[in-house]
Design an enzyme around this catalytic site. Sequence first.
Site, PDB file in Angstrom:
ATOM      1  N   CYS A  67      -9.931  -5.160   0.442  1.00 14.51           N
ATOM      2  CA  CYS A  67     -11.153  -4.100   0.319  1.00 14.51           C
ATOM      3  C   CYS A  67     -12.032  -4.421  -0.915  1.00 14.51           C
ATOM      4  CB  CYS A  67     -10.590  -2.686   0.313  1.00 14.51           C
ATOM      5  SG  CYS A  67     -10.280  -2.172  -1.136  1.00 14.51           S
ATOM      6  N   CYS A  85      -4.045   0.808  -2.536  1.00 11.78           N
ATOM      7  CA  CYS A  85      -3.931  -0.583  -1.704  1.00 11.78           C
ATOM      8  C   CYS A  85      -2.895  -1.492  -2.244  1.00 11.78           C
ATOM      9  CB  CYS A  85      -5.051  -1.406  -1.812  1.00 11.78           C
ATOM     10  SG  CYS A  85      -6.612  -0.567  -0.995  1.00 11.78           S
ATOM     11  N   GLU A 131      -2.876  -4.719  -2.986  1.00  8.75           N
ATOM     12  CA  GLU A 131      -3.429  -5.770  -4.057  1.00  8.75           C
ATOM     13  C   GLU A 131      -3.593  -4.782  -5.497  1.00  8.75           C
ATOM     14  OE1 GLU A 131      -4.328  -4.893  -1.213  1.00  8.75           O
ATOM     15  OE2 GLU A 131      -5.958  -6.428  -0.369  1.00  8.75           O
ATOM     16  N   ASN A 158       0.807  -1.364   0.063  1.00  5.96           N
ATOM     17  CA  ASN A 158      -0.013   0.194   0.048  1.00  5.96           C
ATOM     18  C   ASN A 158       0.904   1.244   0.141  1.00  5.96           C
ATOM     19  OD1 ASN A 158       0.493  -0.711   2.761  1.00  5.96           O
ATOM     20  ND2 ASN A 158      -1.091   0.296   3.632  1.00  5.96           N
ATOM     21  N   ILE A 159       0.366   2.216  -0.745  1.00  5.06           N
ATOM     22  CA  ILE A 159       1.122   3.527  -0.802  1.00  5.06           C
ATOM     23  C   ILE A 159       0.295   4.620  -0.654  1.00  5.06           C
ATOM     24  CG2 ILE A 159       2.648   4.746  -2.584  1.00  5.06           C
ATOM     25  CD1 ILE A 159       3.014   2.117  -4.100  1.00  5.06           C
ATOM     26  N   GLU A 160       0.492   5.417   0.418  1.00  2.00           N
ATOM     27  CA  GLU A 160      -0.417   6.204   1.134  1.00  2.00           C
ATOM     28  C   GLU A 160       0.071   7.747   0.327  1.00  2.00           C
ATOM     29  OE1 GLU A 160      -0.931   5.589   5.045  1.00  2.00           O
ATOM     30  OE2 GLU A 160      -2.475   3.916   4.641  1.00  2.00           O
ATOM     31  N   CYS A 168     -10.666  -3.595  -4.331  1.00  2.00           N
ATOM     32  CA  CYS A 168      -9.521  -4.339  -4.820  1.00  2.00           C
ATOM     33  C   CYS A 168     -10.294  -5.619  -5.308  1.00  2.00           C
ATOM     34  CB  CYS A 168      -8.618  -4.723  -3.783  1.00  2.00           C
ATOM     35  SG  CYS A 168      -7.398  -3.338  -3.378  1.00  2.00           S
TER      36      CYS A 168
HETATM   37  N1  THU Z   1      -5.398  -1.410   2.492  1.00  2.00           N
HETATM   38  C1  THU Z   1      -4.683  -2.332   1.511  1.00  2.00           C
HETATM   39  O1  THU Z   1      -3.489  -1.921   1.175  1.00  2.00           O
HETATM   40  N2  THU Z   1      -5.525  -3.408   1.140  1.00  2.00           N
HETATM   41  C2  THU Z   1      -6.737  -3.818   1.651  1.00  2.00           C
HETATM   42  O2  THU Z   1      -7.324  -4.637   0.971  1.00  2.00           O
HETATM   43  C3  THU Z   1      -7.217  -2.997   2.773  1.00  2.00           C
HETATM   44  C4  THU Z   1      -6.413  -1.879   3.018  1.00  2.00           C
HETATM   45  C5  THU Z   1      -4.489  -0.462   3.049  1.00  2.00           C
HETATM   46  C6  THU Z   1      -4.997   0.955   2.580  1.00  2.00           C
HETATM   47  C7  THU Z   1      -4.435   1.848   3.424  1.00  2.00           C
HETATM   48  O3  THU Z   1      -3.265   2.325   3.155  1.00  2.00           O
HETATM   49  C8  THU Z   1      -4.396   1.152   4.736  1.00  2.00           C
HETATM   50  O4  THU Z   1      -4.372  -0.320   4.192  1.00  2.00           O
HETATM   51  C9  THU Z   1      -5.468   1.133   5.587  1.00  2.00           C
HETATM   52  O5  THU Z   1      -6.550   1.320   5.261  1.00  2.00           O
END
Ligand code: THU
Length: 139
Positions: free
Chosen positions: A91, A53, A55, A42-44, A94
């Site tokens: 999620c 996300c 995935e 995941n890259i915020e 995804c």
């Molecule tokens: N996140 C994912 O990378 N994959 C998921 O299926 C659930 C959530 C990440 C998004 C965000 O960066 C962090 O988890 C918190 O929601």
Amino acid sequence: MDYKELVEMALEAREMSYSPYSNFKVGAALLTKNGKVYKGCNIENAAYSPGNCAERTAIFKAVSEGEKDFAAIAIVGGPADNGELTICPPCGVCRQVINEFVDCEEFDIILGTNKPEDMKVYKLKELLPLGFGPGDLAK
Ligand code: THU
């Protein structure tokens, strides 16, 4: 490929997570039908909504390199400071993105933690019943 090995690769990908806002680190390892693995984390973002996300990072890496035949994805995630991971289901966005490229009755979603015995395998159809996909547009 052994799914436990794919979970290990997802754990490696999780180490690359850029998640300073949620402190929730996720890693994914996407297995193609011809045995290649694309890893993603995941890259915020400071503006929040541009975040991606793990995935989708893995899927977009693969598709952008011409790969669209996928067999399975392993996903691991949990708080950055937590040594004991619990299962991290994908999620809804995804699940929908995965559904674009795979047969939901065939594709495996592997949910793991840092304990191999926690691993669970689901078909996409179990996690996205009655999903909308490319076939629905062609009716
Ligand atoms: N996140 C994912 O990378 N994959 C998921 O299926 C659930 C959530 C990440 C998004 C965000 O960066 C962090 O988890 C918190 O929601």
